[in-house]
Write a protein that holds these residues in place. Structure first.
Motif: not given
Length: 296
Positions: A233-236, A277-282, A286-292
């Motif tokens: 969960t990546y609340a911004g 680009a995958e929808g994690h802008g907001t 930490s959400s960059i782990i979803e592309v790493i």
């Protein structure tokens, strides 16, 4: 499988490998009152620890037979050659290999030990040589639980508490690699920050005091990031990825303007762009782990 079970303050220990770290371990054992036997493949090393009371063995086998706990600081390529002929001598003893290497290599060594019915612990030393033996020393251990329990008191001479991670022999190396991943990434960013400052006419000594502010906020950030990545969960709320990626872009353009090497920054920018680009802008950073991560 048999193993020596000696946990008194005077329990003997052997150290194989007398590089800087090996000598530091030997000094810590001697200082804690453990009869310490040392051996090194090449002669001429270890005079300092011998002067403190360690005993130099004439051969690796003699060193191994001197103690119930054998700590190896020889790299895995060399330790394979050193330890293979010593399988018989190691029987009934506990072998602890504190060489830094990959988790896969640690598990390979554990498989060799299992083939010879040897009690085996893999480990990782997470502090510089001058910290070993102090209250600030962090040493990881993983593998044979009974072997660790039998020699925990002795291993505490290197750093208390001696940290046991679990029965998977690769765990100590896995923690080691993850922590060094963070360390070297941070060190690369630190040196790049000084390069950017220099390009702007700012000397390192002027910048350094203010970097403590950044360093000081990292421990709570690590805790929050751990919670994010574990729960996915990546609340911004405190600053979303899109906003922080814009900051990366500003640094990247500043660095390019000074013709600095930007390979580390460019890699980071690529990751943030893909995550957005995958929808994690907001979402949070930490959400960059979803592309790493490979398991996304």
């Amino acid at each position: 499988m048999t193993q020596a079970h000696t946990t008194t303050a005077s329990a003997p220990v052997t150290v194989l490998g007398l590089g800087d770290m090996g000598r530091s371990l030997a000094r810590a054992f001697v200082a804690a009152g453990h009869p310490t036997t040392v051996w090194n493949r090449s002669p001429g090393k270890g005079e300092d620890v011998v002067a403190l009371g360690a005993v130099r063995a004439a051969s690796a086998e003699e060193a191994v037979r001197a103690s119930g706990l054998v700590v190896c600081l020889v790299d895995y390529d060399a330790s394979d050659a050193v330890l293979e002929p010593l399988a018989g001598a190691l029987e009934g003893r506990v072998l602890v290999n504190l060489t830094s290497d990959t988790p896969a290599r640690s598990r390979q060594a554990a498989a060799w030990a299992a083939k010879h019915s040897l009690a085996y612990l893999a480990g990782a030393i997470m502090v510089p040589v001058d910290v070993v033996g102090s209250a600030d020393a962090l040493v990881f251990h993983s593998g044979d639980r009974a072997a660790f329990a039998a020699h925990e008191d002795t291993l505490k001479a290197l750093g208390e508490p001696a940290t046991y991670l679990g029965e998977d022999h690769g765990l100590a190396a896995a923690y080691d690699m993850a922590m060094l991943d963070f360390f070297y990434g941070a060190m690369g960013g630190l040196v790049h920050a000084f390069a950017l400052a220099r390009a702007e006419g700012i000397d390192g000594a002027s910048l350094a005091p203010y970097l403590h502010t950044i360093a000081g906020i990292l421990p709570p950030i690590a805790e929050l990031t751990a919670a994010d990545v574990d729960t996915r969960t990546y609340a911004g709320d405190g600053g979303n990825l899109a906003m922080m990626a814009a900051g990366v872009d500003h640094i990247l353009h500043t660095a390019k303007g000074h013709r600095l090497d930007v390979s580390q920054l460019a890699g980071l920018k690529s990751v943030t762009d893909r995550a957005i680009a995958e929808g994690h802008g907001t979402s949070s950073w930490s959400s960059i782990i979803e592309v790493i991560a490979a398991d996304r």
